[in-house]
Structures are given as C-alpha cells and as structure tokens.
Design a protein around this motif. Structure first.
Motif, PDB file in Angstrom:
ATOM      1  N   ASP A 195       0.818  -1.210   0.000  1.00  0.00           N
ATOM      2  CA  ASP A 195       0.000   0.000   0.000  1.00  0.00           C
ATOM      3  C   ASP A 195       0.850   1.259   0.000  1.00  0.00           C
ATOM      4  OD1 ASP A 195      -2.239  -1.535  -0.007  1.00  0.00           O
ATOM      5  OD2 ASP A 195      -2.556  -1.447   2.174  1.00  0.00           O
ATOM      6  N   GLY A 196       1.911   1.215   0.782  1.00  0.00           N
ATOM      7  CA  GLY A 196       2.806   2.368   0.843  1.00  0.00           C
ATOM      8  C   GLY A 196       3.412   2.650  -0.515  1.00  0.00           C
ATOM      9  N   PHE A 197       3.769   1.588  -1.222  1.00  0.00           N
ATOM     10  CA  PHE A 197       4.359   1.745  -2.539  1.00  0.00           C
ATOM     11  C   PHE A 197       3.352   2.331  -3.522  1.00  0.00           C
ATOM     12  CE2 PHE A 197       5.338  -0.026  -6.786  1.00  0.00           C
ATOM     13  CZ  PHE A 197       6.535   0.622  -6.987  1.00  0.00           C
ATOM     14  N   LYS A 198       2.134   1.844  -3.428  1.00  0.00           N
ATOM     15  CA  LYS A 198       1.075   2.351  -4.302  1.00  0.00           C
ATOM     16  C   LYS A 198       0.879   3.851  -4.073  1.00  0.00           C
ATOM     17  CE  LYS A 198      -2.484  -0.480  -5.407  1.00  0.00           C
ATOM     18  NZ  LYS A 198      -3.714  -1.242  -5.119  1.00  0.00           N
ATOM     19  N   GLU A 199       0.866   4.203  -2.813  1.00  0.00           N
ATOM     20  CA  GLU A 199       0.687   5.609  -2.458  1.00  0.00           C
ATOM     21  C   GLU A 199       1.850   6.446  -2.981  1.00  0.00           C
ATOM     22  OE1 GLU A 199      -0.508   5.904   1.734  1.00  0.00           O
ATOM     23  OE2 GLU A 199       0.297   7.951   1.679  1.00  0.00           O
TER      24      GLU A 199
END
Length: 323
Positions: free
Chosen positions: A156-160
């Motif tokens: 999720d952090g990467f997506k963000e």
DNA sequence: GGATCCTTCTTCTTCTTC
C-alpha cells in the motif's frame, strides 16, 4: 594505484580526483569541497563545465565487477527467486533498422482519411511502445527497485508513493502549461509545485514563441501517436520540449534513460503529421527538482535527434514484431 | 455521456578513510 610512488604534487591531485569520483556518483556537491569548506545546498555551486568530462566517465562506465547476473543471485538469497527469469543481454549497438523511415517530412502529403481505412486499426502510443520494448537489463533494474521499495514501504505504501509521484508530475505539467499559455509570470503555485517551478525558472527565461502545448501528434505512415509536452523556441532553436520531475539529480543526458528516444519519437511524429505545418529537428529535456535546485536542461542537437530516431525505429520494430 | 487512451514516474553501486 600505488600513490606513494608518485611525486607529492601529483599525489595530491590524485587524492583530490579520487575523492571527487567517489562522491560525485551520488552527490554532486563533491568538488565544491575543494573550494570552500562550508556546506551550501548540494550541487548548486559545482563547476559542472569544468568537471563534466570527469563526471561523465565516472558515471557512464561500469567499474564494478557486479553484473545483473551476480546481483540477481544475491537478491535471490535475500528476496527469493524472481518469478520471471531474465537473461540480461546488452542491446546490440550495431543494429540498424530494417526500413529506414525519414525523420523529416518529405514533400508529398498523405491524406489522413486515406489511411484510416475501414479496418480502423489500433494505434499504439509512444510510451506504450517504449514500455513494452524495454531491454532485459532495464526490466531487471526496475523490478529490483520495485521489489526493494515494496519491502520498505509495503504494498500500500508503494502504491501511495507512486500515485504521489504521478500526481506531482501532473500538477507540475499543468502549472507549466498555465504559465506558458498565459505568459504571465505569476509567483504563487500550489505548494507541491512551487519548488519545481522555481527549478525551471531559468529555463523558462530562454523559452519563446510557444507553438504547441500538450498536443496530440500522429505519424502519418508509421503507426503510432503521442502527446507532445511543448513545442517552442529554446535559445532561438525550435524544439520539442519534454518537462520532467525527478527525485534524483540527472545532470547528464545518459541519466534520463529513454527520454531522448521519447522526444525523437514525438518530433518524428510531428514532422510527419499533416496537421502541423512546420518541422522540428531539435529537442530539449528539462529535469526539474522539488527543492528548487536549478533544473538540468539537456539539449538534443539535430544530429543527436537523428541517432535517437534510429533507436526509436528499432524499438518500433521490436514492438510490432512481438505483437 | 461513457469508455478508453495518453501521460504522469521508477533503473544504471560502493561500503575502503579522513
């Protein structure tokens, strides 16, 4: 190098040069330390003219004995095996496009209606073609980077993170578009792009007579299209201009990966698009930085553009072959 | 009007000592 055998004067030179090389690769403030012990903002005060050839050789040549193969072996120990195994091979330098298409437009114009037959075939874009024809090496390093980022930030952090990068890039582009169309030199921008705009201010001063902005171009005979950031005069030369945001400094053209190919592809399409009545032989890649550090502007001469045009033709060939 | 497309980025290494 056995430095102790050298004369003291030369010895000093060597040490300085060696220090420069080791620092330059990641921080361009390196040679700054030779002149002043004080720390100012990074790579603003570098005498880049003077050291460019040194830095170029340092940054372009592979010194390490580590290769994609050995790195992959190491990574497999850490992250487990890669799902899609690559066998990195360097792209052939001597390859020549099977059919040499002219970069510039030749006299007889092709009626666009004539080409859009009943089939109405699919027209791929420049970015799509470039993305689908990356070299195995490029894919390898990109995947490795992604894997590391996910390990650090989580899915999720990467997506963000990537969404944020895209958002910033988009906001920056519309800010540039605004200032170039309005002509006004407004000072206030959204906080996200303030630094980027500051970064390119010295480049904007040299940009005149904007001919096109965010315009779709399509090659009349080769089957591809794209959206050109900007066509304008830069220091008196008509250029296809590509604005980029970057987290890392990109002081040399070689740091911009496929960007020059992208620019050449756009120019070639523009030159062979019946909707445009002028020819553009030069290019410009502007890399803007968030902290307001002066942007790097890489000019592409017409000779260089022709070289990248040929590279583009090869990628285009690869793309059509794999379909 | 809705759906689709284009674009926006991301890679290139090292670990020695002041």
């Amino acid at each position: 190098v056995n430095v102790t055998l050298l004369l003291p004067a030369i010895q000093l030179r060597y040490i300085l040069v060696l220090q420069c090389t080791s620092h330059f690769a990641r921080n361009l403030s390196a040679c700054h330390c030779l002149r002043s012990p004080k720390k100012r903002s990074p790579y603003v005060s570098v005498d880049s003219e003077r050291y460019s050839s040194l830095v170029k050789t340092v940054m372009s040549s592979r010194v390490s004995s580590r290769t994609p193969e050995t790195i992959q072996a190491e990574d497999e120990n850490i992250f487990g095996p890669v799902v899609k195994t690559q066998t990195p091979s360097s792209r052939q330098d001597t390859r020549v496009p099977k059919t040499l298409h002219p970069f510039l437009h030749h006299e007889e114009t092709v009626d666009p209606e004539e080409l859009e037959g009943p089939g109405r075939s699919f027209v791929p874009s420049v970015t799509r073609i470039l993305q689908q024809t990356l070299s195995p090496e490029q894919i390898f390093y990109l995947e490795r980077w992604k894997k590391r980022m996910i390990a650090e930030l989580g899915e999720d952090g990467f997506k963000e993170y990537t969404q944020n990068l895209f958002r910033q890039g988009n906001v920056f582009h519309s800010a540039v578009e605004d200032i170039l169309t309005s002509g006004a030199t407004q000072q206030e921008y959204p906080p996200d792009v303030q630094g980027y705009m500051e970064s390119i201010s010295h480049v904007l001063e040299d940009v005149r007579a904007v001919r096109a902005i965010e315009s779709t171009v399509q090659h009349d005979t080769l089957n591809y299209l794209g959206i050109v950031d900007c066509v304008a005069y830069y220091r008196g030369v008509l250029c296809v201009i590509d604005w980029k945001t970057s987290e890392k400094p990109k002081p040399f053209l070689s740091n911009t990966y496929d960007n020059p190919i992208q620019v050449a592809a756009y120019a070639g399409a523009l030159n062979n698009d019946g909707n445009y009545k002028y020819q553009v032989e030069n290019g410009l890649i502007v890399v803007a930085y968030k902290d307001g550090t002066p942007a790097h502007a890489h000019q592409l001469s017409s000779e260089l553009m022709l070289e990248y045009w040929n590279t583009w033709l090869l990628r285009l060939e690869d793309f059509t072959e794999q379909r």
